[in-house]
Design a protein around this motif. Structure first.
Motif, short mmCIF file in Angstrom:
data_model
loop_
_atom_site.label_atom_id
_atom_site.label_comp_id
_atom_site.label_asym_id
_atom_site.label_seq_id
_atom_site.Cartn_x
_atom_site.Cartn_y
_atom_site.Cartn_z
N GLY A 96 -8.45 28.10 -116.76
CA GLY A 96 -9.77 28.60 -116.41
C GLY A 96 -9.79 30.09 -116.13
N THR A 97 -8.73 30.61 -115.52
CA THR A 97 -8.69 32.04 -115.19
C THR A 97 -8.70 32.89 -116.45
OG1 THR A 97 -7.49 31.59 -113.14
CG2 THR A 97 -7.35 33.83 -114.03
N PHE A 98 -7.90 32.52 -117.44
CA PHE A 98 -7.86 33.30 -118.68
C PHE A 98 -9.16 33.18 -119.47
CE2 PHE A 98 -3.24 33.05 -117.94
CZ PHE A 98 -2.91 34.38 -118.11
N VAL A 99 -9.71 31.98 -119.54
CA VAL A 99 -10.96 31.81 -120.28
C VAL A 99 -12.08 32.58 -119.59
CG1 VAL A 99 -12.69 30.13 -121.01
CG2 VAL A 99 -10.27 29.59 -121.25
N ALA A 100 -12.13 32.54 -118.26
CA ALA A 100 -13.16 33.25 -117.53
C ALA A 100 -13.03 34.77 -117.72
CB ALA A 100 -13.09 32.89 -116.05
N THR A 101 -11.81 35.28 -117.73
CA THR A 101 -11.61 36.72 -117.95
C THR A 101 -12.07 37.13 -119.34
OG1 THR A 101 -9.72 36.72 -116.44
CG2 THR A 101 -9.89 38.57 -117.97
N PHE A 102 -11.78 36.29 -120.34
CA PHE A 102 -12.22 36.60 -121.69
C PHE A 102 -13.75 36.62 -121.76
CE2 PHE A 102 -13.73 34.99 -125.79
CZ PHE A 102 -13.23 35.98 -126.64
N VAL A 103 -14.40 35.63 -121.14
CA VAL A 103 -15.86 35.59 -121.15
C VAL A 103 -16.43 36.83 -120.46
CG1 VAL A 103 -17.87 34.34 -120.26
CG2 VAL A 103 -15.99 33.08 -121.31
N TYR A 104 -15.84 37.20 -119.34
CA TYR A 104 -16.34 38.38 -118.61
C TYR A 104 -16.17 39.64 -119.46
CZ TYR A 104 -16.93 41.81 -114.87
OH TYR A 104 -17.37 42.87 -114.11
N ALA A 105 -15.00 39.81 -120.09
CA ALA A 105 -14.77 40.99 -120.91
C ALA A 105 -15.74 41.03 -122.10
CB ALA A 105 -13.32 41.01 -121.40
N ALA A 106 -16.01 39.87 -122.70
CA ALA A 106 -16.94 39.83 -123.83
C ALA A 106 -18.36 40.20 -123.39
CB ALA A 106 -16.93 38.43 -124.46
N LEU A 107 -18.77 39.75 -122.22
CA LEU A 107 -20.11 40.09 -121.73
C LEU A 107 -20.23 41.58 -121.42
CD1 LEU A 107 -20.78 37.04 -119.35
CD2 LEU A 107 -21.82 37.49 -121.58
N VAL A 108 -19.18 42.13 -120.81
CA VAL A 108 -19.20 43.57 -120.51
C VAL A 108 -19.23 44.38 -121.81
CG1 VAL A 108 -17.93 45.48 -119.45
CG2 VAL A 108 -18.05 43.26 -118.29
N LEU A 109 -18.46 43.96 -122.81
CA LEU A 109 -18.45 44.65 -124.09
C LEU A 109 -19.83 44.63 -124.75
CD1 LEU A 109 -16.83 46.05 -126.36
CD2 LEU A 109 -16.28 43.76 -127.24
N ALA A 110 -20.52 43.49 -124.64
CA ALA A 110 -21.84 43.38 -125.26
C ALA A 110 -22.89 44.21 -124.53
CB ALA A 110 -22.27 41.92 -125.29
N SER A 111 -22.62 44.57 -123.26
CA SER A 111 -23.61 45.32 -122.48
C SER A 111 -23.61 46.83 -122.77
CB SER A 111 -23.37 45.11 -120.98
OG SER A 111 -22.15 45.71 -120.57
N ILE A 112 -22.59 47.31 -123.46
CA ILE A 112 -22.50 48.75 -123.76
C ILE A 112 -23.53 49.08 -124.86
CG2 ILE A 112 -21.03 50.62 -124.61
CD1 ILE A 112 -18.63 49.06 -123.53
N GLY A 113 -24.31 50.09 -124.63
CA GLY A 113 -25.32 50.47 -125.62
C GLY A 113 -26.06 51.72 -125.20
N LEU A 171 -9.10 42.16 -113.32
CA LEU A 171 -8.91 40.76 -113.70
C LEU A 171 -7.72 40.59 -114.63
CD1 LEU A 171 -12.61 39.62 -114.32
CD2 LEU A 171 -11.14 39.04 -112.38
N MET A 172 -7.49 41.58 -115.51
CA MET A 172 -6.34 41.50 -116.39
C MET A 172 -5.03 41.53 -115.59
SD MET A 172 -5.08 44.18 -119.31
CE MET A 172 -4.64 45.33 -118.00
N VAL A 173 -4.97 42.38 -114.56
CA VAL A 173 -3.78 42.43 -113.71
C VAL A 173 -3.60 41.10 -112.98
CG1 VAL A 173 -2.72 43.57 -111.73
CG2 VAL A 173 -3.95 44.93 -113.44
N ALA A 174 -4.71 40.53 -112.50
CA ALA A 174 -4.63 39.23 -111.85
C ALA A 174 -4.15 38.15 -112.83
CB ALA A 174 -5.99 38.85 -111.27
#
Length: 453
Positions: free
Chosen positions: A119-136, A155-158
């Protein structure tokens, strides 16, 4: 499973067990937490973007292209590690199925460490994808969520720390003594929860359980099992409510752990005219599935330990020390059963009338399940026989009635006869005989002291 896992008719313990034995529940919660975290950090980034406050100096800064590159790299690395984690989980499950038996897979699936790591890795991936989509592009130029990017790096360090923990946890979890201890711990918890019984209303009213069983057998209507499979869970309180409303008595002929055959006897109802209404509602008070669980089936935990012991004693494995470990934990849990096993066999309504008569495993049967198969597989192995007799002596010391001691003595006598029949070396037979005499000594001391409750 043939009913919804979140049905209101189920007990809370059953729901907890179902959720715990899934690989999706904890990761789903962590993904939801990641989305909530993203909503909070992106709101802070937008406030900083509009000049509502100054971004702290420790926050990562840079252009939109640099931010996209950082987030893309992190997301790609995380999803790669997720694949590695999946591979480790599959290897662990394959090893467990081969070495411990296919019924042990649920013990690894319900492991919290594995679920949290995934769950930790999947949640980090989802968070990173959402942040990436917010750049504009924003109203004041390019919008770069600097705070969210900094959180992503954190989160990556964690995740690196979680990965190290997961590797260590898996290396420990697949060790056979740890697996056996884990099963024994679950069994001890089941004994504590299922063996305490239910407080009965006072005063008691109506016929006794023996009289009601005789009536249901003589004049009761037979209820047939609606489907085939292992009986996993019975909601006794719901059955009590049904029987009270119909002014009837339900005699359950099967307990959780038994295999039901569709169209065969499952229960009887007295008086018979109450059967049609109870038959319609009976399916909402029990669960039938393709496998056994520990929720209301303490025998299943004993069978798991016995299965590992039998595999260890087989000619293909020939691992005597693993069998000895299983016997040690079986003895420890049977000591708890002697002291704590008082399951509710009758369930009364608020006025004290018996409404449900349940089938529960007896102390005698639990002792027999623990030792009979191991004794049959230990022919010619004095070390295993001695350990079983030592366990019987420890259990004997906890007994309080002659009936409890009689069952243990029967097992000790059968082990001693098996030794005389299968062990050729006289000195080995003498060692087994000494352990057998130790059991007799404990029994004689307790009998002489009048230890009967």
């Amino acid at each position: 499973m043939y009913r919804g896992v979140l049905s209101s008719g189920l007990g809370s313990h059953w729901r907890q067990e179902v959720l715990r034995t899934s690989l999706w529940f904890v990761p789903a919660l962590e993904v939801v937490a990641a989305v909530v975290l993203f909503v909070g950090t992106i709101a802070a980034d937008q406030a900083a973007y509009h000049g509502d406050f100054a971004v702290p100096g420790w926050v990562i800064s840079g252009s939109a292209d640099a931010a996209r590159q950082i987030l893309t790299t992190i997301a790609a690395a995380i999803i790669t590690v997720v694949g590695v984690v999946f591979s480790i989980i599959l290897v662990t499950l394959t090893l467990a199925s081969t070495q411990f038996g296919p019924r042990m897979l649920r013990n690894f699936i319900r492991d919290r460490g594995t679920q949290l790591t995934l769950g930790t890795f999947v949640a980090t991936f989802v968070y990173a994808a959402l942040v990436l989509a917010s750049i504009g592009v924003g109203s004041h130029g390019e919008f770069v969520p600097h705070i969210s990017i900094t959180i992503t790096v954190g989160l990556m360090v964690a995740d690196l720390a979680v990965l190290i923990y997961f590797i260590h946890h898996t290396a420990v979890a697949i060790q056979l003594p740890q697996v056996i201890a884990s099963i024994a711990g679950d069994l001890a918890e089941a004994i504590r929860e299922q063996g305490s019984g239910n407080p009965e209303p006072h005063p008691k009213a109506g016929p006794t359980a023996v009289e009601l069983v005789a009536k249901t057998e003589a004049d009761g209507a037979v209820l047939l099992a609606p489907t085939s499979g292992y009986l996993q869970f019975i909601q006794h309180q719901k059955l009590v409510q049904l029987a009270t409303k119909a002014n009837a008595v339900i005699n359950l002929e099967h307990r959780p752990g038994h295999f039901l055959v569709r169209g065969h006897r499952f229960a009887t109802v007295w008086p018979p005219e109450a059967a049609p209404g109870i038959r319609k509602a009976l399916g909402g008070a029990h669960i039938v599935g393709p496998y056994r669980t520990l929720s209301q089936d303490v025998s299943f935990g004993i069978d798991q330990l016995v299965e590992i012991g039998l595999r260890a004693l087989s000619a293909a494995v020939n691992d005597t020390f693993t069998a000895l470990t299983c016997i040690d934990w079986l003895g420890e849990n049977l000591c708890k059963i002697v002291a704590q096993w008082h399951p509710a066999r009758v369930h009364r309504d608020e006025r004290g009338f018996i409404r449900v008569i349940a089938a529960e495993p007896s102390y005698d049967r639990l002792v027999q399940r623990s030792f009979e198969k191991l004794r049959q597989s230990s022919l010619g192995q004095p070390a295993v026989m001695i350990r079983m007799l030592d366990a019987l002596a420890r259990i004997m010391a906890e007994t309080t009635t002659d009936g409890q001691r009689r069952v243990l003595l029967e097992q000790a006598q059968m082990i001693n006869r098996a030794c005389e029949r299968s062990v050729p070396e006289a000195s080995d037979r003498a060692d087994v005989q000494r352990s057998y005499e130790a059991v007799l000594t404990v029994e004689s001391r307790l009998t002489a002291s009048g230890r009967n409750v």
